[in-house]
Scaffold this motif. Sequence first.
Motif, short mmCIF file in Angstrom:
data_model
loop_
_atom_site.label_atom_id
_atom_site.label_comp_id
_atom_site.label_asym_id
_atom_site.label_seq_id
_atom_site.Cartn_x
_atom_site.Cartn_y
_atom_site.Cartn_z
N ILE A 130 2.00 -13.99 20.49
CA ILE A 130 2.29 -12.77 19.75
C ILE A 130 1.19 -11.76 20.04
CG2 ILE A 130 2.58 -11.75 17.47
CD1 ILE A 130 4.88 -13.56 18.34
N LEU A 131 1.57 -10.49 20.24
CA LEU A 131 0.62 -9.42 20.52
C LEU A 131 0.32 -8.67 19.22
CD1 LEU A 131 2.18 -8.11 23.84
CD2 LEU A 131 0.18 -9.60 23.58
N VAL A 132 -0.96 -8.56 18.90
CA VAL A 132 -1.40 -7.95 17.64
C VAL A 132 -2.29 -6.75 17.95
CG1 VAL A 132 -2.78 -8.31 15.56
CG2 VAL A 132 -1.25 -10.12 16.36
N LEU A 133 -2.02 -5.62 17.29
CA LEU A 133 -2.81 -4.40 17.46
C LEU A 133 -3.54 -4.11 16.15
CD1 LEU A 133 -3.49 -1.92 19.26
CD2 LEU A 133 -1.50 -0.78 18.25
N THR A 134 -4.83 -3.70 16.25
CA THR A 134 -5.65 -3.59 15.04
C THR A 134 -5.94 -2.16 14.57
OG1 THR A 134 -7.77 -3.65 16.23
CG2 THR A 134 -6.76 -5.77 15.65
N LYS A 135 -5.46 -1.14 15.28
CA LYS A 135 -5.60 0.25 14.82
C LYS A 135 -4.32 1.00 15.14
CE LYS A 135 -10.60 1.19 15.33
NZ LYS A 135 -11.58 2.16 15.90
N PRO A 136 -4.00 2.02 14.34
CA PRO A 136 -2.81 2.83 14.65
C PRO A 136 -3.07 3.73 15.85
CG PRO A 136 -3.98 3.75 12.77
CD PRO A 136 -4.65 2.43 13.08
N MET A 174 -10.73 -12.60 14.52
CA MET A 174 -9.89 -13.23 15.54
C MET A 174 -10.53 -14.45 16.19
SD MET A 174 -10.02 -10.84 18.97
CE MET A 174 -11.55 -10.59 19.88
N MET A 175 -11.86 -14.47 16.32
CA MET A 175 -12.49 -15.51 17.13
C MET A 175 -12.23 -16.93 16.63
SD MET A 175 -13.55 -14.08 19.78
CE MET A 175 -14.49 -15.44 20.53
N PRO A 176 -12.28 -17.22 15.33
CA PRO A 176 -12.00 -18.59 14.88
C PRO A 176 -10.57 -19.05 15.16
CG PRO A 176 -13.18 -17.37 13.18
CD PRO A 176 -12.75 -16.37 14.21
N ARG A 273 -0.51 -19.41 15.35
CA ARG A 273 -1.70 -18.91 14.66
C ARG A 273 -1.60 -17.42 14.32
NH1 ARG A 273 -4.17 -22.49 18.48
NH2 ARG A 273 -4.97 -20.86 19.84
N ALA A 274 -0.50 -16.80 14.69
CA ALA A 274 -0.36 -15.35 14.49
C ALA A 274 -0.30 -14.98 13.01
CB ALA A 274 0.90 -14.85 15.20
N GLU A 279 -2.87 -12.43 8.26
CA GLU A 279 -3.30 -12.57 6.86
C GLU A 279 -4.79 -12.36 6.73
OE1 GLU A 279 -1.86 -16.41 5.82
OE2 GLU A 279 0.17 -15.71 5.31
N ARG A 280 -5.56 -12.94 7.65
CA ARG A 280 -7.02 -12.80 7.57
C ARG A 280 -7.45 -11.37 7.91
NH1 ARG A 280 -9.32 -18.52 10.18
NH2 ARG A 280 -7.85 -19.87 9.07
#
Length: 308
Positions: A130-136, A174-176, A273-274, A279-280
């Motif tokens: 799954i691809l996750v983006l962290t800013k708009p 993300m690292m853990p 794990r996505a 959630e975290r």
Amino acid sequence: MVGFGSSDDAAVYRVSDETALISTVDFFPPVVDDPFQFGQIAAANALSDVWAMGGAPKLAMNLLTFPRCLDLQVVQAILAGGQSKVTEAGAVIAGGHSIEDQEPKYGLCVMGFARPEEILTNSGAKVGDILVLTKPLGTGILSTAAKAGLLSKEEHQNMVDIMTTLNRWAYEVMMPLKPTACTDITGFGLLGHVRELADGSGVTAELWADRVPVVLKALELAREGIIPGGAYNNMGYLKGAVTVDEAIPLERSDVLYDPQTAGGLLISVPEERAKALLERMSDSGVPAAAIGVVRPREAYAVRVLPRG
């Protein structure tokens, strides 16, 4: 360990079995009028490359050009802005270099460290991730509008807040969860950096346009034709590598090409794990969103669909 072969965010040199050195450099002319904010934005942008590679920045060197006519208080404010973000990142500035030029420019050479086995590249994404983006998205459009005086005070501050927010917090979350690949979104826009990840990993990235977070004002401006020249350059560069479904509104597809400054991280994480990652991220105040999935390689590197 990592050079320029896959257009990654930084170079990586293995110092020992326990330590890898991450090195990057980035600087550019002002994107806002306020010199302190400019320093913050430039520093946040340069520091981001180290987090995108899975490491923590530790040492930075200033890079500065400025014209003789520029008031020294402006120079001091630029450097103070950069210092504030380097300190927030947990790193130190140990000097730098400046030269006279017709236009002010500022940035950093940054070095960081990671364990070799924790290094992330833009070429490790796996089918099913799954691809996750962290800013708009939208800061390129917003900064273009700001130069024309088209933003309210609140809209301008929101743009600055996005660009000055460090990717440190997304990195620490993300690292853990052991992502397979990562990159940060900057001048090539979301689609340009996703294309690099897809090509480097030998996969096709499927993006869901309705899931990609975008600043609403940027969509409004794009609908009015306020598009930076860099977005059109990205469109030309990506022709033949990206396909965008015709059902997607033009203003939304335009934003996908929008060049970002100090954009978010794009994280490829195994599907199982996505959910935990999102959630975290939410618990840590990071506005992350799942925006796509990694598919087996096909004709296009990136396929953009209306919805997921």
